[in-house]
Design a protein around this motif. Structure first.
Motif, PDB file in Angstrom:
ATOM      1  N   UNK A 190       2.518  12.316  -5.610  1.00 15.41           N
ATOM      2  CA  UNK A 190       3.847  12.188  -5.017  1.00 15.41           C
ATOM      3  C   UNK A 190       3.760  11.302  -3.789  1.00 15.41           C
ATOM      4  N   UNK A 191       4.698  10.365  -3.644  1.00 18.33           N
ATOM      5  CA  UNK A 191       4.678   9.441  -2.513  1.00 18.33           C
ATOM      6  C   UNK A 191       4.854  10.181  -1.186  1.00 18.33           C
ATOM      7  N   UNK A 192       3.934   9.907  -0.247  1.00 17.78           N
ATOM      8  CA  UNK A 192       4.101  10.362   1.138  1.00 17.78           C
ATOM      9  C   UNK A 192       4.622   9.214   1.991  1.00 17.78           C
ATOM     10  N   UNK A 193       4.085   8.015   1.725  1.00 18.94           N
ATOM     11  CA  UNK A 193       4.466   6.842   2.502  1.00 18.94           C
ATOM     12  C   UNK A 193       4.171   5.587   1.684  1.00 18.94           C
ATOM     13  N   UNK A 194       4.827   4.489   2.042  1.00 20.50           N
ATOM     14  CA  UNK A 194       4.598   3.213   1.380  1.00 20.50           C
ATOM     15  C   UNK A 194       4.989   2.117   2.363  1.00 20.50           C
ATOM     16  N   UNK A 212       0.836  -1.200   0.000  1.00 21.51           N
ATOM     17  CA  UNK A 212       0.000   0.000   0.000  1.00 21.51           C
ATOM     18  C   UNK A 212       0.868   1.246   0.000  1.00 21.51           C
ATOM     19  N   UNK A 213       0.334   2.291  -0.608  1.00 19.00           N
ATOM     20  CA  UNK A 213       1.055   3.561  -0.661  1.00 19.00           C
ATOM     21  C   UNK A 213       0.095   4.720  -0.457  1.00 19.00           C
ATOM     22  N   UNK A 214       0.652   5.848   0.013  1.00 19.76           N
ATOM     23  CA  UNK A 214      -0.127   7.069   0.228  1.00 19.76           C
ATOM     24  C   UNK A 214       0.540   8.202  -0.539  1.00 19.76           C
ATOM     25  N   UNK A 215      -0.277   9.061  -1.182  1.00 17.20           N
ATOM     26  CA  UNK A 215       0.236  10.124  -2.044  1.00 17.20           C
ATOM     27  C   UNK A 215      -0.503  11.427  -1.746  1.00 17.20           C
ATOM     28  N   UNK A 216       0.193  12.546  -2.003  1.00 14.84           N
ATOM     29  CA  UNK A 216      -0.544  13.805  -2.031  1.00 14.84           C
ATOM     30  C   UNK A 216      -1.318  13.850  -3.342  1.00 14.84           C
ATOM     31  N   UNK A 217      -2.139  14.860  -3.545  1.00 11.15           N
ATOM     32  CA  UNK A 217      -3.079  14.848  -4.671  1.00 11.15           C
ATOM     33  C   UNK A 217      -2.407  14.836  -6.040  1.00 11.15           C
ATOM     34  N   UNK A 247      15.106  -2.768 -13.045  1.00  9.03           N
ATOM     35  CA  UNK A 247      14.758  -2.299 -14.387  1.00  9.03           C
ATOM     36  C   UNK A 247      13.839  -3.253 -15.159  1.00  9.03           C
ATOM     37  N   UNK A 248      13.273  -4.249 -14.485  1.00 11.45           N
ATOM     38  CA  UNK A 248      12.241  -5.095 -15.092  1.00 11.45           C
ATOM     39  C   UNK A 248      10.878  -4.456 -14.828  1.00 11.45           C
ATOM     40  N   UNK A 249       9.883  -4.855 -15.630  1.00 17.87           N
ATOM     41  CA  UNK A 249       8.546  -4.301 -15.456  1.00 17.87           C
ATOM     42  C   UNK A 249       7.692  -5.264 -14.635  1.00 17.87           C
ATOM     43  N   UNK A 250       6.978  -4.714 -13.671  1.00 18.86           N
ATOM     44  CA  UNK A 250       6.076  -5.509 -12.831  1.00 18.86           C
ATOM     45  C   UNK A 250       4.636  -5.080 -13.113  1.00 18.86           C
ATOM     46  N   UNK A 251       3.745  -6.057 -13.183  1.00 13.45           N
ATOM     47  CA  UNK A 251       2.328  -5.774 -13.396  1.00 13.45           C
ATOM     48  C   UNK A 251       1.637  -5.595 -12.041  1.00 13.45           C
ATOM     49  N   UNK A 252       0.868  -4.514 -11.927  1.00 11.81           N
ATOM     50  CA  UNK A 252       0.137  -4.238 -10.690  1.00 11.81           C
ATOM     51  C   UNK A 252      -1.321  -3.957 -11.011  1.00 11.81           C
ATOM     52  N   UNK A 253      -2.205  -4.412 -10.135  1.00 13.85           N
ATOM     53  CA  UNK A 253      -3.593  -3.955 -10.177  1.00 13.85           C
ATOM     54  C   UNK A 253      -3.742  -2.955  -9.043  1.00 13.85           C
ATOM     55  N   UNK A 254      -4.112  -1.727  -9.377  1.00 13.21           N
ATOM     56  CA  UNK A 254      -4.081  -0.625  -8.428  1.00 13.21           C
ATOM     57  C   UNK A 254      -5.501  -0.140  -8.138  1.00 13.21           C
ATOM     58  N   UNK A 255      -5.866  -0.170  -6.849  1.00  6.49           N
ATOM     59  CA  UNK A 255      -7.122   0.430  -6.396  1.00  6.49           C
ATOM     60  C   UNK A 255      -6.767   1.747  -5.709  1.00  6.49           C
ATOM     61  N   UNK A 293      -3.455   4.073  -2.233  1.00  5.45           N
ATOM     62  CA  UNK A 293      -3.472   3.033  -3.258  1.00  5.45           C
ATOM     63  C   UNK A 293      -3.186   1.666  -2.627  1.00  5.45           C
ATOM     64  N   UNK A 294      -3.939   0.677  -3.043  1.00  3.43           N
ATOM     65  CA  UNK A 294      -3.666  -0.714  -2.695  1.00  3.43           C
ATOM     66  C   UNK A 294      -3.248  -1.412  -3.969  1.00  3.43           C
TER      67      UNK A 294
END
Length: 356
Positions: free
Chosen positions: A246-250, A238-243, A311-319, A331-332
Protein backbone atom coordinates in the motif's frame (compact mmCIF):
# COMPACT_ATOMS: atom_id res chain seq x y z
CA UNK A 1 79.66 -31.67 -87.85
CA UNK A 2 78.07 -28.80 -86.05
CA UNK A 3 74.69 -29.45 -84.51
CA UNK A 4 72.39 -26.45 -84.48
CA UNK A 5 69.66 -25.61 -81.97
CA UNK A 6 66.15 -26.06 -83.40
CA UNK A 7 64.93 -22.92 -81.49
CA UNK A 8 67.61 -20.27 -81.98
CA UNK A 9 69.52 -21.88 -84.91
CA UNK A 10 72.77 -21.45 -83.03
CA UNK A 11 75.47 -24.09 -82.48
CA UNK A 12 74.85 -26.65 -79.76
CA UNK A 13 76.96 -24.70 -77.29
CA UNK A 14 74.66 -21.71 -77.81
CA UNK A 15 71.66 -24.03 -77.37
CA UNK A 16 72.95 -25.03 -73.99
CA UNK A 17 73.30 -21.35 -73.10
CA UNK A 18 69.70 -20.54 -74.05
CA UNK A 19 68.36 -23.10 -71.56
CA UNK A 20 68.13 -22.20 -67.82
CA UNK A 21 70.77 -24.07 -65.86
CA UNK A 22 69.88 -26.23 -62.87
CA UNK A 23 70.14 -24.28 -59.61
CA UNK A 24 70.39 -20.93 -61.38
CA UNK A 25 67.46 -18.44 -61.57
CA UNK A 26 66.19 -17.11 -64.86
CA UNK A 27 67.32 -13.61 -65.80
CA UNK A 28 65.57 -10.82 -63.85
CA UNK A 29 64.01 -9.49 -67.04
CA UNK A 30 61.81 -12.59 -67.21
CA UNK A 31 60.55 -12.01 -63.63
CA UNK A 32 59.27 -8.42 -63.69
CA UNK A 33 56.72 -8.99 -60.87
CA UNK A 34 58.95 -11.00 -58.52
CA UNK A 35 59.52 -9.11 -55.24
CA UNK A 36 62.79 -8.81 -53.39
CA UNK A 37 63.54 -8.13 -49.72
CA UNK A 38 64.86 -4.67 -50.49
CA UNK A 39 61.80 -3.80 -52.60
CA UNK A 40 59.43 -5.07 -49.88
CA UNK A 41 61.24 -3.02 -47.25
CA UNK A 42 61.08 0.06 -49.47
CA UNK A 43 57.32 -0.39 -49.89
CA UNK A 44 56.82 -0.83 -46.15
CA UNK A 45 58.83 2.28 -45.43
CA UNK A 46 56.77 4.21 -47.96
CA UNK A 47 53.51 2.96 -46.42
CA UNK A 48 54.76 3.94 -42.95
CA UNK A 49 55.61 7.44 -44.16
CA UNK A 50 52.15 7.84 -45.72
CA UNK A 51 50.40 6.59 -42.55
CA UNK A 52 52.43 8.98 -40.41
CA UNK A 53 51.42 11.81 -42.74
CA UNK A 54 47.75 10.82 -42.43
CA UNK A 55 48.06 10.59 -38.66
CA UNK A 56 49.51 14.10 -38.49
CA UNK A 57 46.41 15.47 -40.27
CA UNK A 58 43.91 14.01 -37.79
CA UNK A 59 42.27 16.70 -35.59
CA UNK A 60 43.24 15.08 -32.28
CA UNK A 61 45.85 15.85 -29.64
CA UNK A 62 49.51 14.93 -30.06
CA UNK A 63 49.24 12.53 -27.12
CA UNK A 64 46.35 10.68 -28.78
CA UNK A 65 48.24 10.51 -32.08
CA UNK A 66 51.23 8.88 -30.40
CA UNK A 67 48.99 6.10 -29.06
CA UNK A 68 47.40 5.31 -32.43
CA UNK A 69 48.31 2.06 -34.11
CA UNK A 70 48.29 1.88 -37.89
CA UNK A 71 44.92 0.08 -37.75
CA UNK A 72 43.42 2.81 -35.57
CA UNK A 73 44.89 5.49 -37.83
CA UNK A 74 43.23 4.00 -40.92
CA UNK A 75 39.94 3.55 -39.05
CA UNK A 76 39.88 7.22 -38.04
CA UNK A 77 40.89 8.36 -41.52
CA UNK A 78 38.06 6.31 -43.09
CA UNK A 79 35.60 7.73 -40.55
CA UNK A 80 36.65 11.27 -41.48
CA UNK A 81 36.45 10.55 -45.20
CA UNK A 82 32.91 9.17 -44.89
CA UNK A 83 31.95 12.24 -42.88
CA UNK A 84 33.47 14.58 -45.46
CA UNK A 85 31.54 12.80 -48.22
CA UNK A 86 28.19 13.19 -46.46
CA UNK A 87 28.94 16.62 -44.96
CA UNK A 88 31.18 18.52 -47.41
CA UNK A 89 33.21 21.37 -45.86
CA UNK A 90 31.07 24.47 -45.54
CA UNK A 91 27.75 22.59 -45.52
CA UNK A 92 28.20 20.35 -42.48
CA UNK A 93 26.85 21.18 -39.03
CA UNK A 94 29.50 21.48 -36.33
CA UNK A 95 30.71 18.07 -35.20
CA UNK A 96 33.05 16.56 -32.67
CA UNK A 97 34.77 19.00 -30.30
CA UNK A 98 32.96 21.93 -31.99
CA UNK A 99 29.73 20.74 -30.35
CA UNK A 100 31.23 21.69 -27.01
CA UNK A 101 31.92 19.52 -23.98
CA UNK A 102 29.18 21.31 -22.03
CA UNK A 103 26.54 20.52 -24.65
CA UNK A 104 27.56 16.87 -24.92
CA UNK A 105 27.45 16.49 -21.12
CA UNK A 106 23.78 17.55 -21.14
CA UNK A 107 22.74 14.76 -23.49
CA UNK A 108 21.28 11.55 -22.00
CA UNK A 109 23.54 9.55 -24.34
CA UNK A 110 25.90 9.92 -27.29
CA UNK A 111 25.31 10.95 -30.90
CA UNK A 112 25.72 8.55 -33.80
CA UNK A 113 25.66 9.13 -37.57
CA UNK A 114 25.51 6.24 -40.05
CA UNK A 115 25.68 6.05 -43.83
CA UNK A 116 22.91 4.37 -45.82
CA UNK A 117 24.87 1.09 -45.69
CA UNK A 118 25.28 1.20 -41.90
CA UNK A 119 28.88 2.47 -41.94
CA UNK A 120 29.93 4.60 -38.96
CA UNK A 121 30.28 8.24 -40.01
CA UNK A 122 30.38 10.10 -36.68
CA UNK A 123 30.45 9.20 -32.98
CA UNK A 124 30.41 11.92 -30.34
CA UNK A 125 33.28 11.97 -27.86
CA UNK A 126 31.04 11.37 -24.84
CA UNK A 127 30.59 7.75 -25.97
CA UNK A 128 33.27 6.90 -23.39
CA UNK A 129 30.88 7.90 -20.58
CA UNK A 130 28.30 5.38 -21.81
CA UNK A 131 30.38 2.45 -23.10
CA UNK A 132 33.75 2.95 -21.40
CA UNK A 133 35.41 2.99 -24.84
CA UNK A 134 36.82 6.00 -26.68
CA UNK A 135 35.92 6.66 -30.32
CA UNK A 136 39.23 5.09 -31.41
CA UNK A 137 38.71 1.99 -29.25
CA UNK A 138 35.16 1.58 -30.55
CA UNK A 139 36.35 1.79 -34.16
CA UNK A 140 38.77 -1.04 -33.44
CA UNK A 141 35.68 -3.30 -33.19
CA UNK A 142 34.75 -2.55 -36.82
CA UNK A 143 33.46 0.22 -39.07
CA UNK A 144 29.72 -0.59 -39.15
CA UNK A 145 26.91 -0.39 -36.61
CA UNK A 146 26.64 -4.19 -36.75
CA UNK A 147 30.23 -4.60 -35.50
CA UNK A 148 29.48 -2.86 -32.20
CA UNK A 149 26.08 -4.48 -31.50
CA UNK A 150 25.16 -7.80 -29.95
CA UNK A 151 25.13 -10.31 -32.82
CA UNK A 152 21.62 -11.58 -32.02
CA UNK A 153 20.14 -8.13 -32.68
CA UNK A 154 21.82 -7.48 -36.04
CA UNK A 155 19.03 -8.91 -38.19
CA UNK A 156 16.36 -6.86 -36.41
CA UNK A 157 18.49 -3.71 -36.62
CA UNK A 158 19.06 -4.26 -40.33
CA UNK A 159 15.29 -4.45 -40.91
CA UNK A 160 14.69 -1.29 -38.87
CA UNK A 161 17.35 0.65 -40.80
CA UNK A 162 15.92 -0.58 -44.10
CA UNK A 163 12.46 0.56 -43.04
CA UNK A 164 13.79 3.97 -42.02
CA UNK A 165 15.68 4.34 -45.29
CA UNK A 166 12.57 3.64 -47.35
CA UNK A 167 10.75 6.44 -45.51
CA UNK A 168 13.22 9.29 -44.78
CA UNK A 169 12.12 11.25 -41.74
CA UNK A 170 10.38 8.29 -40.10
CA UNK A 171 11.75 7.69 -36.61
CA UNK A 172 12.77 4.16 -35.67
CA UNK A 173 13.94 2.76 -32.35
CA UNK A 174 15.86 -0.39 -31.54
CA UNK A 175 17.46 -1.72 -28.37
CA UNK A 176 20.58 -3.84 -28.18
CA UNK A 177 23.69 -4.50 -26.15
CA UNK A 178 26.74 -2.58 -27.37
CA UNK A 179 30.43 -3.40 -27.01
CA UNK A 180 32.01 -2.03 -23.85
CA UNK A 181 35.40 -2.03 -22.19
CA UNK A 182 36.52 -4.97 -20.07
CA UNK A 183 36.49 -2.77 -16.96
CA UNK A 184 32.87 -1.84 -17.66
CA UNK A 185 31.83 -5.47 -18.10
CA UNK A 186 33.48 -6.45 -14.83
CA UNK A 187 31.79 -3.59 -12.96
CA UNK A 188 28.31 -4.02 -14.44
CA UNK A 189 28.40 -7.78 -15.13
CA UNK A 190 27.90 -7.43 -18.86
CA UNK A 191 27.69 -5.08 -21.79
CA UNK A 192 25.64 -1.88 -21.91
CA UNK A 193 22.04 -2.04 -23.12
CA UNK A 194 21.48 1.01 -25.35
CA UNK A 195 18.38 2.43 -27.01
CA UNK A 196 19.08 3.87 -30.47
CA UNK A 197 16.45 6.33 -31.65
CA UNK A 198 16.93 8.07 -34.99
CA UNK A 199 15.87 8.70 -38.57
CA UNK A 200 17.33 8.98 -42.06
CA UNK A 201 17.75 12.55 -43.29
CA UNK A 202 18.25 13.54 -46.93
CA UNK A 203 21.21 15.93 -47.08
CA UNK A 204 20.54 16.99 -50.67
CA UNK A 205 17.82 16.69 -53.28
CA UNK A 206 17.01 14.40 -54.95
CA UNK A 207 17.90 11.97 -52.15
CA UNK A 208 20.20 9.04 -52.86
CA UNK A 209 22.07 6.47 -50.73
CA UNK A 210 25.24 8.57 -51.00
CA UNK A 211 23.50 11.71 -49.71
CA UNK A 212 21.38 10.33 -46.84
CA UNK A 213 22.51 9.79 -43.27
CA UNK A 214 20.96 8.12 -40.22
CA UNK A 215 21.11 10.57 -37.29
CA UNK A 216 20.51 8.97 -33.88
CA UNK A 217 20.74 9.46 -30.14
CA UNK A 218 22.01 6.41 -28.24
CA UNK A 219 20.69 6.41 -24.66
CA UNK A 220 21.75 3.84 -22.05
CA UNK A 221 19.09 1.74 -20.38
CA UNK A 222 19.68 1.87 -16.64
CA UNK A 223 20.95 -1.40 -15.18
CA UNK A 224 20.37 -0.36 -11.56
CA UNK A 225 19.51 2.82 -9.59
CA UNK A 226 23.27 3.32 -9.09
CA UNK A 227 23.58 4.01 -12.82
CA UNK A 228 21.68 7.28 -12.47
CA UNK A 229 24.77 9.32 -13.36
CA UNK A 230 24.72 7.76 -16.84
CA UNK A 231 20.99 7.67 -17.47
CA UNK A 232 18.38 10.43 -17.23
CA UNK A 233 16.86 11.25 -13.84
CA UNK A 234 13.86 12.71 -15.68
CA UNK A 235 12.51 9.20 -16.28
CA UNK A 236 12.49 8.19 -12.60
CA UNK A 237 10.05 8.41 -9.70
CA UNK A 238 10.17 6.76 -6.28
CA UNK A 239 7.54 5.35 -3.98
CA UNK A 240 7.33 3.94 -0.44
CA UNK A 241 4.93 1.18 0.66
CA UNK A 242 4.01 -0.74 3.77
CA UNK A 243 4.76 -4.46 3.55
CA UNK A 244 1.49 -5.25 1.75
CA UNK A 245 2.48 -2.72 -0.99
CA UNK A 246 0.00 0.00 0.00
CA UNK A 247 1.35 3.44 -0.93
CA UNK A 248 2.71 5.48 1.98
CA UNK A 249 4.39 8.14 -0.14
CA UNK A 250 5.44 8.87 -3.72
CA UNK A 251 7.52 11.62 -5.30
CA UNK A 252 5.71 14.48 -7.03
CA UNK A 253 7.27 13.47 -10.39
CA UNK A 254 4.75 10.61 -10.57
CA UNK A 255 2.30 13.17 -11.95
CA UNK A 256 4.51 13.70 -15.00
CA UNK A 257 4.89 9.97 -15.68
CA UNK A 258 1.54 8.47 -14.68
CA UNK A 259 -0.77 11.48 -14.40
CA UNK A 260 -1.79 10.86 -10.76
CA UNK A 261 -1.38 13.39 -7.98
CA UNK A 262 0.49 12.20 -4.93
CA UNK A 263 -2.66 12.44 -2.78
CA UNK A 264 -4.57 10.12 -5.13
CA UNK A 265 -2.09 7.27 -4.67
CA UNK A 266 -1.41 7.41 -0.91
CA UNK A 267 -3.50 4.67 0.72
CA UNK A 268 -4.03 2.75 -2.54
CA UNK A 269 -2.56 -0.69 -3.24
CA UNK A 270 0.23 -1.05 -5.79
CA UNK A 271 -1.67 -4.02 -7.21
CA UNK A 272 -4.61 -1.78 -8.20
CA UNK A 273 -2.40 -0.19 -10.87
CA UNK A 274 -0.90 -3.36 -12.35
CA UNK A 275 -1.79 -4.94 -15.69
CA UNK A 276 -3.62 -8.26 -15.03
CA UNK A 277 -0.98 -10.21 -16.97
CA UNK A 278 1.80 -8.80 -14.77
CA UNK A 279 0.27 -9.48 -11.34
CA UNK A 280 2.06 -12.84 -10.90
CA UNK A 281 5.40 -11.27 -11.81
CA UNK A 282 4.85 -8.39 -9.37
CA UNK A 283 3.78 -10.82 -6.64
CA UNK A 284 6.95 -12.87 -7.14
CA UNK A 285 9.02 -9.69 -6.79
CA UNK A 286 7.00 -8.70 -3.70
CA UNK A 287 7.60 -12.06 -2.01
CA UNK A 288 11.34 -11.96 -2.79
CA UNK A 289 11.68 -8.51 -1.25
CA UNK A 290 9.36 -9.07 1.71
CA UNK A 291 11.19 -12.24 2.71
CA UNK A 292 14.59 -10.57 2.26
CA UNK A 293 16.78 -9.49 5.14
CA UNK A 294 16.53 -5.83 6.13
CA UNK A 295 17.78 -2.84 4.19
CA UNK A 296 20.44 -3.13 1.54
CA UNK A 297 20.89 -3.23 -2.22
CA UNK A 298 17.91 -3.91 -4.43
CA UNK A 299 16.79 -7.50 -4.05
CA UNK A 300 13.98 -7.46 -6.60
CA UNK A 301 13.75 -6.18 -10.17
CA UNK A 302 10.83 -6.49 -12.58
CA UNK A 303 9.51 -4.92 -15.79
CA UNK A 304 5.80 -4.21 -15.33
CA UNK A 305 2.88 -2.40 -16.95
CA UNK A 306 0.93 0.04 -14.77
CA UNK A 307 -2.25 1.97 -15.50
CA UNK A 308 -1.89 5.68 -16.16
CA UNK A 309 -4.58 8.13 -15.12
CA UNK A 310 -5.57 8.49 -18.81
CA UNK A 311 -6.17 4.69 -18.88
CA UNK A 312 -3.12 4.00 -21.09
CA UNK A 313 -0.50 1.47 -20.01
CA UNK A 314 2.99 2.63 -19.06
CA UNK A 315 6.03 0.36 -18.94
CA UNK A 316 8.14 0.60 -15.78
CA UNK A 317 11.31 -1.08 -14.61
CA UNK A 318 10.90 -1.41 -10.85
CA UNK A 319 13.70 -1.92 -8.32
CA UNK A 320 12.33 -2.81 -4.88
CA UNK A 321 14.09 -3.20 -1.52
CA UNK A 322 13.29 -3.46 2.21
CA UNK A 323 13.85 -0.11 3.89
CA UNK A 324 13.20 1.71 7.15
CA UNK A 325 14.68 -1.06 9.23
CA UNK A 326 12.62 -3.62 7.32
CA UNK A 327 9.30 -1.92 8.12
CA UNK A 328 8.55 -0.74 4.58
CA UNK A 329 9.39 -1.35 0.91
CA UNK A 330 10.93 1.35 -1.30
CA UNK A 331 10.63 1.26 -5.08
CA UNK A 332 12.59 3.12 -7.74
CA UNK A 333 10.66 3.16 -11.01
CA UNK A 334 12.11 4.00 -14.41
CA UNK A 335 9.84 4.70 -17.39
CA UNK A 336 10.63 2.63 -20.48
CA UNK A 337 9.88 2.75 -24.18
CA UNK A 338 8.00 -0.24 -25.51
CA UNK A 339 11.14 -1.46 -27.34
CA UNK A 340 13.19 -1.22 -24.13
CA UNK A 341 10.56 -3.11 -22.17
CA UNK A 342 10.41 -5.88 -24.79
CA UNK A 343 14.22 -6.26 -24.72
CA UNK A 344 14.36 -6.42 -20.92
CA UNK A 345 11.35 -8.72 -20.62
CA UNK A 346 12.99 -11.18 -23.02
CA UNK A 347 15.85 -11.49 -20.50
CA UNK A 348 13.69 -11.50 -17.40
CA UNK A 349 13.05 -14.84 -15.66
CA UNK A 350 9.44 -15.98 -15.85
CA UNK A 351 7.49 -15.78 -12.63
CA UNK A 352 6.34 -19.02 -11.07
CA UNK A 353 2.56 -19.22 -10.54
CA UNK A 354 1.48 -18.16 -7.06
CA UNK A 355 0.70 -20.97 -4.68
CA UNK A 356 -2.69 -21.56 -3.06
Amino acid sequence: MTIFCSHCHQPLQAEMNCLPRRGKQAPRASRPFRSTKSASKARRDQINVELQALRSLLPISVREKERLSYLHTMALVCLRLRGAQLFPPGSAPPAGPALGTELLSLLPGFLLVLSASGKLVYISENVAQVLGLSVVELLAQGDTIFDILDGQACEDVYKKLLLAQEEPGREVTFVSEMCTSKAFRLKHRGNRVVTVCGRFVALSWPPSPSTTAFLALCSPVMQSPADGEVGSQDDIFQSTHILDMTFIDVTESVTYHLGYRREELVGQSWYSLLHPEDVDLAAAQHRAVALGAGAGPASGTAVLRVLRRDLAWAWLRVWARRDGGGRCISCTCTCLREEEAAHLRSRQPRAAPAGP
